[in-house]
Design a protein around this motif. Structure first.
Motif, short mmCIF file in Angstrom:
data_model
loop_
_atom_site.label_atom_id
_atom_site.label_comp_id
_atom_site.label_asym_id
_atom_site.label_seq_id
_atom_site.Cartn_x
_atom_site.Cartn_y
_atom_site.Cartn_z
N PHE A 86 0.83 -1.20 0.00
CA PHE A 86 0.00 0.00 0.00
C PHE A 86 0.86 1.25 0.00
CE2 PHE A 86 -2.69 -3.32 1.47
CZ PHE A 86 -3.97 -2.97 1.08
N ARG A 151 3.64 -14.32 2.16
CA ARG A 151 2.58 -15.28 1.89
C ARG A 151 2.89 -16.09 0.64
NH1 ARG A 151 -3.36 -13.70 0.17
NH2 ARG A 151 -4.37 -15.69 0.55
N PRO B 117 -7.18 3.12 10.12
CA PRO B 117 -7.12 3.32 8.67
C PRO B 117 -7.67 2.11 7.91
CG PRO B 117 -5.01 3.86 9.68
CD PRO B 117 -5.87 3.26 10.75
N SER B 119 -6.80 0.99 5.17
CA SER B 119 -5.78 0.16 4.52
C SER B 119 -5.31 -0.97 5.44
CB SER B 119 -4.60 1.02 4.07
OG SER B 119 -3.98 1.62 5.17
N LEU B 120 -5.43 -0.82 6.76
CA LEU B 120 -5.03 -1.93 7.65
C LEU B 120 -5.96 -3.12 7.45
CD1 LEU B 120 -4.07 -0.33 11.10
CD2 LEU B 120 -2.65 -0.86 9.14
N GLU B 122 -7.71 -3.71 4.76
CA GLU B 122 -7.48 -4.25 3.41
C GLU B 122 -6.18 -5.05 3.36
OE1 GLU B 122 -7.82 -0.77 0.93
OE2 GLU B 122 -9.99 -1.05 0.77
N ALA B 123 -5.14 -4.56 4.06
CA ALA B 123 -3.88 -5.30 4.09
C ALA B 123 -4.11 -6.68 4.70
CB ALA B 123 -2.84 -4.54 4.90
N SER B 124 -4.89 -6.73 5.76
CA SER B 124 -5.17 -8.01 6.40
C SER B 124 -5.93 -8.95 5.45
CB SER B 124 -5.98 -7.76 7.67
OG SER B 124 -6.37 -8.97 8.26
N TYR B 125 -6.88 -8.40 4.69
CA TYR B 125 -7.61 -9.22 3.72
C TYR B 125 -6.67 -9.76 2.65
CZ TYR B 125 -12.08 -7.41 5.57
OH TYR B 125 -13.14 -7.09 6.37
N THR B 126 -5.76 -8.89 2.14
CA THR B 126 -4.87 -9.37 1.08
C THR B 126 -3.86 -10.38 1.64
OG1 THR B 126 -3.22 -7.62 1.36
CG2 THR B 126 -4.99 -7.19 -0.20
N LEU B 127 -3.74 -10.46 2.97
CA LEU B 127 -2.88 -11.49 3.55
C LEU B 127 -3.66 -12.75 3.86
CD1 LEU B 127 -0.79 -9.17 5.90
CD2 LEU B 127 -0.06 -10.20 3.76
N LYS B 129 -6.60 -13.06 5.53
CA LYS B 129 -7.29 -13.16 6.81
C LYS B 129 -8.78 -12.86 6.68
CE LYS B 129 -3.28 -13.80 8.56
NZ LYS B 129 -2.82 -15.16 8.67
N ARG B 137 -7.59 -9.41 15.55
CA ARG B 137 -6.13 -9.26 15.65
C ARG B 137 -5.59 -7.97 15.07
NH1 ARG B 137 -3.58 -14.68 13.85
NH2 ARG B 137 -1.69 -13.52 14.35
N VAL B 138 -6.40 -7.29 14.24
CA VAL B 138 -5.93 -6.02 13.68
C VAL B 138 -6.75 -4.84 14.23
CG1 VAL B 138 -5.62 -4.67 11.58
CG2 VAL B 138 -5.02 -7.10 11.60
N PRO B 141 -7.04 -4.59 18.55
CA PRO B 141 -5.79 -4.18 19.21
C PRO B 141 -5.36 -2.76 18.86
CG PRO B 141 -5.54 -6.34 18.19
CD PRO B 141 -6.85 -5.79 17.72
N ASN B 142 -5.83 -2.24 17.72
CA ASN B 142 -5.44 -0.89 17.34
C ASN B 142 -6.47 0.16 17.73
OD1 ASN B 142 -2.80 -1.20 16.11
ND2 ASN B 142 -3.86 -2.47 14.62
#
Lengths: 281, 226
Positions: A86, A151, B117, B119-120, B122-127, B129, B137-138, B141-142
Motif C-alpha cells: 500500500f 505469503r 485506517p 488500509s489496515l 485491506e492489508a489483512s484481507y490481502t494477507l 485473513k 487481531r488487527v 488491538p489498534n
C-alpha cells in the motif's frame, strides 16, 4: 499468465468516467501503470486485488477465474494469492516487524524460514523486534514489501511504493525490488510516475488516462533518459520558468519550462540531469 | 455507616461490572456493523442505539416495566415459557442498564472503528485473513483507547443510574437497591449522614475512574467523548 478485461465506474475530477482496460500479462512480467491522477491506476490495482468489485468484464489468473461478470463469479481478496504493498505501507502498529511478517506467513509450511529469509533479504533482521512507529519511511517500505512476499504470492501489486521516499532511499529500494524480482520471478504490477524507476524495474508500461489505455509499450530505456529525476511543479514563475520539487524530497529547483502545452502546479515531469565532475579548487 | 452499606455497594459494583462485560460483547458487533454498513437505514439504526442518550430514564424504565409485566405478550412469554420474572429482580435491572448504557459503549467503539485506517483492514484481507481474524487481531488491538473509553464510560454511567433501576427494580435491599437509590431513600427518611456516605463514595469513585481513563489515554486525541 493473467488475462483481464475490467470495467468500473470512475469518479474523476473531470466528472464520471468508465475504467475499461484489456490486458494480457505473461508470467514474470513487471508491468508499470502510469498516468495522471484520476486515470484509474489505483482502481485497476484494487480490482486486481479484489479490494473493489468490477462492474463488468473478467479476470483470469493462471487458468483460475478470479472474476467473471458473465458467470457471476468473484473471488474475495482473502482467496487471491497475491501480495499488495500500500501507498501508506499499512503496517500493523500493534505488531513488531517480525510479527507483521509472521501474521502474513501463518499457515505456510516452514513459515519461520520464510520470515528469516525475507528479513535478511531486505536487511531487516536488526529491526525485527521494533514496532512500525519506530521505523523510517524507507524501513517501513521494506517491511511492507517483506510482508507482501511472506505469503508466497503469485502476483505482486505495488501502489506507488516509493513515491514518499527521498531519492537515495528510493534508489536503494529500486535495487531491492529488482533483486526480489530476480529471485522470485513474480508477475508484478506497479504504479509509478518516475520514468527512471519504470525504466529500471518494468518490462512494459501501460499509460492510462481517464480510465482508458492511451499507450502500451516498452519503457523508455535509462540510457535515453540520461540521469533523470522525477519532479512536481509547485509554481509557474514569470518568464517561462517552473519551480519544481525534486522526487519525494523537499529540494526545489527552478528550470525553464519545456515547450508545448503550459504546465500547472501539481503536474509531474522528469528532469534530465547532466553529470559533470565537481570542480576542486 | 449505613447498616447495609457494603451490601448495597457490592450490588452497585456487580451491576456496573456485569453491564460493562455484557455490553462489550454486544457493543463490538453493533459498532462494527454501524461503522461498516452502507445501508440507507444506518441513520435509523444509529438513532435507535442513541435514543437512551436523550430519553428520560424513567421513560425507558416505564416501557421495560410494561414489557416485563404479565399484562403484555412479551412479559407473559418471558414468565410462562422461560420462567423469567424480571420486574424487581437483579436480571431485570441488568437488562434495563444494558439498554440504557448501549450508546455509551457503541459510540466510542464506532468512533474507534472509523479511526483505524481502512488500509489496515485491506492489508489483512490481502494477507488471506477473514473478517473475524481481522477484527480480533488487527482492528481491536489498534483501538484500545476506544475500548477502554467505552468500558469506563459504561461502568461509570451504570454507577449513576437511577430512573431506570427505580422503575424496574424498585428498592429491594440486596436485590435491586443500588447506591444511587439508597441515597434517595436515606434522604426521604432524613438520614443525611447515611445518604452522604453513599454520595461521597460515588463521587470519589466517579472521579478516580475518570482520572484513570484520562491518564491511560492521554496520548490519544480522540478520547474526549464525554
Amino acid at each position: 499468465m493473467i488475462d483481464l478485461h475490467l470495467i468500473k465506474a470512475l469518479h474523476t475530477a473531470a466528472g464520471p468516467r468508465t475504467l475499461d482496460v484489456r490486458l494480457t500479462l505473461p508470467p514474470g512480467e513487471v508491468l508499470a501503470l502510469s498516468g495522471p491522477s484520476g486515470a484509474g491506476k489505483t482502481t485497476l490495482l484494487r480490482l486486481l486485488a479484489g479490494l473493489s468489485r468490477p462492474d463488468g468484464g473478467f479476470l483470469q489468473v493462471e487458468g483460475q477465474v478470479w472474476y467473471s461478470h458473465e458467470r457471476g463469479q468473484w473471488l474475495p481478496p482473502q482467496r487471491r494469492p497475491l501480495g499488495f504493498v500500500f501507498q501508506d505501507y499499512a503496517l500493523f502498529p500493534n505488531m513488531t516487524v517480525r510479527e507483521n511478517l509472521a501474521f502474513a506467513a501463518e499457515g505456510q509450511p516452514q513459515a519461520r524460514q520464510i520470515i528469516d529469509g525475507l528479513l535478511e533479504l531486505l536487511e531487516l533482521t536488526e529491526l525485527a523486534p521494533r514496532r512500525p512507529a519506530a521505523l523510517s519511511g524507507g524501513q517501513q517500505q521494506r517491511v511492507a514489501l517483506a510482508r507482501a512476499l511472506a505469503r508466497r504470492p503469485r502476483l505482486l501489486l505495488l501502489d506507488e511504493p516509493l513515491s514518499a521516499l527521498d531519492l537515495a532511499t528510493r534508489l536503494r529500494l529500486q535495487q531491492a525490488l529488482a533483486d526480489i524480482h530476480r529471485e522470485f520471478k513474480l508477475t508484478t504490477v506497479l504504479i509509478s510516475h518516475d520514468p527512471a524507476e519504470i525504466a529500471r524495474l518494468a518490462t512494459r508500461v501501460v499509460e492510462l488516462d481517464l480510465g482508458q489505455v492511451v499507450r502500451v509499450g516498452p519503457p523508455v530505456p535509462v540510457a535515453a533518459l540520461g540521469t533523470t529525476v522525477g519532479g512536481r511543479v509547485v509554481a509557474v514563475l514569470p518568464g517561462g520558468h517552473l519551480r519544481v520539487q525534486l522526487g519525494g524530497s523537499a529540494t526545489l529547483v527552478e528550470v525553464p519550462a519545456p515547450t508545448g502545452p503550459p504546465y500547472a502546479p501539481g503536474d509531474e515531469l522528469a528532469l534530465s540531469l547532466a553529470v559533470v565532475p565537481a570542480r576542486r579548487d | 455507616m449505613p447498616p447495609d452499606y457494603w451490601q448495597t455497594l457490592r450490588l452497585t459494583l456487580a451491576l456496573a461490572a456485569c453491564t460493562t462485560v455484557l455490553l462489550l460483547g454486544l457493543g463490538i458487533p453493533v459498532a462494527y456493523a454501524l461503522a461498516h454498513t452502507r445501508s440507507r437505514l444506518r441513520p435509523l439504526a444509529e438513532a435507535v442505539v442513541s435514543l437512551p442518550l436523550v430519553l428520560p430514564p424513567t421513560v425507558i424504565g416505564f416501557y421495560l416495566l410494561l414489557a416485563f409485566s404479565d399484562s403484555t405478550a412479551l412479559g407473559r412469554f418471558l414468565s410462562n415459557q422461560l420462567g423469567l420474572s424480571l420486574n424487581f429482580t437483579f436480571t431485570g435491572i441488568l437488562l434495563g442498564s444494558l439498554v440504557y448504557c448501549l450508546p455509551f459503549m457503541v459510540q466510542p467503539l464506532q468512533a474507534g472503528f472509523a479511526q483505524v485506517p481502512r488500509s489496515l483492514t485491506e492489508a489483512s484481507y490481502t494477507l488471506g485473513k477473514s473478517r473475524l481474524t481481522t477484527l480480533w487481531r488487527v482492528l481491536l488491538p489498534n483501538m484500545k483507547p476506544a475500548l477502554l473509553n467505552g468500558a469506563v464510560l459504561t461502568f461509570a454511567h451504570t454507577l449513576g443510574e437511577f430512573g431506570v433501576v427505580l422503575m424496574i427494580g424498585g428498592s429491594l435491599p440486596g436485590r435491586t437497591r443500588v447506591a444511587s437509590i439508597a441515597i434517595y431513600d436515606e434522604v426521604q427518611s432524613l438520614h443525611y449522614d447515611q445518604a452522604n456516605a453513599y454520595a461521597l463514595t460515588l463521587l470519589v469513585l466517579a472521579f478516580v475512574i475518570l482520572v484513570g481513563l484520562y491518564w491511560f489515554t492521554k496520548k490519544d486525541a480522540t478520547r474526549r467523548l464525554l
